[in-house]
Design a protein around this motif. Structure first.
Motif, PDB file in Angstrom:
ATOM      1  N   MET A   1       0.837  -1.111  -0.098  1.00 32.01           N
ATOM      2  CA  MET A   1      -0.114   0.014  -0.053  1.00 32.01           C
ATOM      3  C   MET A   1       1.046   1.229   0.176  1.00 32.01           C
ATOM      4  O   MET A   1       1.937   1.262   0.586  1.00 32.01           O
ATOM      5  CB  MET A   1      -0.894   0.067   1.433  1.00 32.01           C
ATOM      6  N   ASN A   2       0.649   2.261  -0.913  1.00 33.60           N
ATOM      7  CA  ASN A   2       1.163   3.651  -0.720  1.00 33.60           C
ATOM      8  C   ASN A   2       0.912   4.281   0.444  1.00 33.60           C
ATOM      9  O   ASN A   2      -0.162   4.597   0.711  1.00 33.60           O
ATOM     10  CB  ASN A   2       0.904   4.168  -2.196  1.00 33.60           C
ATOM     11  N   LYS A   3       2.008   4.646   1.267  1.00 30.32           N
ATOM     12  CA  LYS A   3       1.929   5.332   2.294  1.00 30.32           C
ATOM     13  C   LYS A   3       1.462   6.743   2.103  1.00 30.32           C
ATOM     14  O   LYS A   3       1.082   7.525   3.121  1.00 30.32           O
ATOM     15  CB  LYS A   3       2.976   5.329   3.270  1.00 30.32           C
ATOM     16  N   ASN A   4       1.624   7.434   0.958  1.00 30.90           N
ATOM     17  CA  ASN A   4       1.298   8.772   0.739  1.00 30.90           C
ATOM     18  C   ASN A   4      -0.157   9.078   0.221  1.00 30.90           C
ATOM     19  O   ASN A   4      -0.608  10.138   0.392  1.00 30.90           O
ATOM     20  CB  ASN A   4       2.371   9.453  -0.184  1.00 30.90           C
ATOM     21  N   ILE A   5      -0.755   7.972  -0.167  1.00 32.02           N
ATOM     22  CA  ILE A   5      -2.105   8.107  -0.695  1.00 32.02           C
ATOM     23  C   ILE A   5      -3.015   8.189   0.429  1.00 32.02           C
ATOM     24  O   ILE A   5      -2.781   7.652   1.521  1.00 32.02           O
ATOM     25  CB  ILE A   5      -2.553   6.829  -1.535  1.00 32.02           C
TER      26      ILE A   5
ATOM     27  N   PHE B   1      -6.426   7.650   2.149  1.00 27.42           N
ATOM     28  CA  PHE B   1      -7.626   6.762   2.396  1.00 27.42           C
ATOM     29  C   PHE B   1      -8.688   7.749   3.363  1.00 27.42           C
ATOM     30  O   PHE B   1      -8.264   8.021   4.420  1.00 27.42           O
ATOM     31  CB  PHE B   1      -7.311   5.720   2.861  1.00 27.42           C
ATOM     32  N   GLY B   2      -9.887   7.740   2.991  1.00 29.28           N
ATOM     33  CA  GLY B   2     -10.827   8.280   3.568  1.00 29.28           C
ATOM     34  C   GLY B   2     -10.643   9.520   3.995  1.00 29.28           C
ATOM     35  O   GLY B   2      -9.910  10.467   2.987  1.00 29.28           O
ATOM     36  N   GLY B   3     -10.843  10.312   5.166  1.00 30.58           N
ATOM     37  CA  GLY B   3     -10.297  11.703   5.210  1.00 30.58           C
ATOM     38  C   GLY B   3     -10.881  12.721   4.439  1.00 30.58           C
ATOM     39  O   GLY B   3     -11.800  12.466   3.621  1.00 30.58           O
ATOM     40  N   SER B   4     -10.306  13.894   4.571  1.00 28.67           N
ATOM     41  CA  SER B   4     -10.999  15.126   3.722  1.00 28.67           C
ATOM     42  C   SER B   4     -10.268  15.489   2.211  1.00 28.67           C
ATOM     43  O   SER B   4     -10.713  16.149   1.538  1.00 28.67           O
ATOM     44  CB  SER B   4     -10.650  16.319   4.645  1.00 28.67           C
ATOM     45  N   LEU B   5      -9.058  14.570   2.188  1.00 28.10           N
ATOM     46  CA  LEU B   5      -8.591  14.657   0.859  1.00 28.10           C
ATOM     47  C   LEU B   5      -9.241  14.102  -0.371  1.00 28.10           C
ATOM     48  O   LEU B   5     -10.081  13.069  -0.102  1.00 28.10           O
ATOM     49  CB  LEU B   5      -7.061  14.078   0.879  1.00 28.10           C
TER      50      LEU B   5
ATOM     51  N   VAL C   1      -1.386   4.052 -15.842  1.00 25.60           N
ATOM     52  CA  VAL C   1      -0.574   4.994 -15.962  1.00 25.60           C
ATOM     53  C   VAL C   1       0.399   5.093 -14.726  1.00 25.60           C
ATOM     54  O   VAL C   1       1.762   4.789 -14.610  1.00 25.60           O
ATOM     55  CB  VAL C   1      -0.652   6.373 -16.151  1.00 25.60           C
ATOM     56  N   TYR C   2      -0.211   4.961 -13.447  1.00 28.76           N
ATOM     57  CA  TYR C   2       0.578   5.142 -12.241  1.00 28.76           C
ATOM     58  C   TYR C   2       0.495   3.683 -11.796  1.00 28.76           C
ATOM     59  O   TYR C   2       1.220   3.578 -10.443  1.00 28.76           O
ATOM     60  CB  TYR C   2      -0.506   5.922 -11.307  1.00 28.76           C
ATOM     61  N   ASN C   3      -0.001   2.597 -12.475  1.00 28.22           N
ATOM     62  CA  ASN C   3       0.023   1.095 -11.843  1.00 28.22           C
ATOM     63  C   ASN C   3      -0.349   0.935 -10.554  1.00 28.22           C
ATOM     64  O   ASN C   3       0.217   0.431  -9.695  1.00 28.22           O
ATOM     65  CB  ASN C   3       1.627   0.836 -12.040  1.00 28.22           C
ATOM     66  N   VAL C   4      -1.735   1.409 -10.166  1.00 30.44           N
ATOM     67  CA  VAL C   4      -2.384   1.217  -8.936  1.00 30.44           C
ATOM     68  C   VAL C   4      -3.853   0.831  -9.484  1.00 30.44           C
ATOM     69  O   VAL C   4      -4.127   0.860 -10.427  1.00 30.44           O
ATOM     70  CB  VAL C   4      -2.318   2.730  -8.101  1.00 30.44           C
ATOM     71  N   SER C   5      -4.385   0.364  -8.369  1.00 28.25           N
ATOM     72  CA  SER C   5      -5.769  -0.081  -8.553  1.00 28.25           C
ATOM     73  C   SER C   5      -6.961   1.091  -8.566  1.00 28.25           C
ATOM     74  O   SER C   5      -6.340   2.222  -8.030  1.00 28.25           O
ATOM     75  CB  SER C   5      -6.249  -1.008  -7.554  1.00 28.25           C
TER      76      SER C   5
ATOM     77  N   VAL D   1      -8.767   6.340  -5.961  1.00 27.80           N
ATOM     78  CA  VAL D   1      -9.899   7.056  -5.227  1.00 27.80           C
ATOM     79  C   VAL D   1      -9.687   7.184  -3.748  1.00 27.80           C
ATOM     80  O   VAL D   1     -10.551   7.732  -2.901  1.00 27.80           O
ATOM     81  CB  VAL D   1     -11.213   6.553  -5.810  1.00 27.80           C
ATOM     82  N   GLY D   2      -8.683   6.397  -3.242  1.00 23.20           N
ATOM     83  CA  GLY D   2      -8.494   6.391  -1.608  1.00 23.20           C
ATOM     84  C   GLY D   2      -9.185   5.474  -0.927  1.00 23.20           C
ATOM     85  O   GLY D   2      -9.731   5.790   0.252  1.00 23.20           O
ATOM     86  N   ARG D   3      -9.620   4.454  -1.731  1.00 24.81           N
ATOM     87  CA  ARG D   3     -10.508   3.368  -1.003  1.00 24.81           C
ATOM     88  C   ARG D   3      -9.682   2.292  -0.361  1.00 24.81           C
ATOM     89  O   ARG D   3      -8.900   1.463  -1.239  1.00 24.81           O
ATOM     90  CB  ARG D   3     -11.593   2.765  -1.830  1.00 24.81           C
ATOM     91  N   GLU D   4      -9.698   1.830   0.663  1.00 24.89           N
ATOM     92  CA  GLU D   4      -8.882   0.951   1.290  1.00 24.89           C
ATOM     93  C   GLU D   4      -9.428  -0.632   1.213  1.00 24.89           C
ATOM     94  O   GLU D   4     -10.687  -0.614   1.387  1.00 24.89           O
ATOM     95  CB  GLU D   4      -8.506   1.163   2.680  1.00 24.89           C
ATOM     96  N   ASP D   5      -8.570  -1.602   1.023  1.00 23.04           N
ATOM     97  CA  ASP D   5      -9.174  -3.009   0.648  1.00 23.04           C
ATOM     98  C   ASP D   5      -9.953  -3.189   2.066  1.00 23.04           C
ATOM     99  O   ASP D   5     -11.006  -3.979   1.870  1.00 23.04           O
ATOM    100  CB  ASP D   5      -8.172  -4.041   0.836  1.00 23.04           C
ATOM    101  N   ARG D   6      -9.590  -2.861   3.147  1.00 22.22           N
ATOM    102  CA  ARG D   6     -10.608  -3.155   4.447  1.00 22.22           C
ATOM    103  C   ARG D   6     -11.857  -2.610   4.575  1.00 22.22           C
ATOM    104  O   ARG D   6     -12.642  -3.117   4.908  1.00 22.22           O
ATOM    105  CB  ARG D   6      -9.558  -2.947   5.476  1.00 22.22           C
TER     106      ARG D   6
END
Length: 86
Positions: A1-5, A7-11, A63-67, A72-77
């Motif tokens: 998991m990317n630590k800079n992305i 998840f949730g919150g206001s961003l 392009v960014y090689n992410v899901s 969109v900042g949605r965690e698997d959990r």
């Protein structure tokens, strides 16, 4: 998991798009060329004044090689919790 992305919150999505772009050392122009959209459109996405459609979001994820969830900042959990409640 990317630590800079974020998840949730206001961003918002645009914040994650900007973080991912900068982590890959890409300019807005380079991303606009890869996605075949105008550079001003990339800027609007990153400043949360415009939202990309699902097809463009898929291109960003590729392009960014992410899901898409990561994009969109949605965690698997979050998904796993909803599945266990069903």
């Amino acid at each position: 998991m990317n630590k800079n992305i974020h998840f949730g919150g206001s961003l918002q999505l645009g914040d994650n798009l900007r973080i991912l772009r900068k982590e890959r050392n890409l300019s807005e122009r380079e991303v606009s060329n890869l996605l075949h959209v105008d550079i001003t459109t990339i800027s609007k996405y990153e400043h949360n004044t415009r939202t990309p459609d699902i097809y463009t979001m898929i291109k960003f994820a590729d392009v960014y090689n992410v899901s898409l969830d990561t994009l969109v900042g949605r965690e698997d959990r979050e998904y796993e919790e909803r599945e266990s409640e069903a």
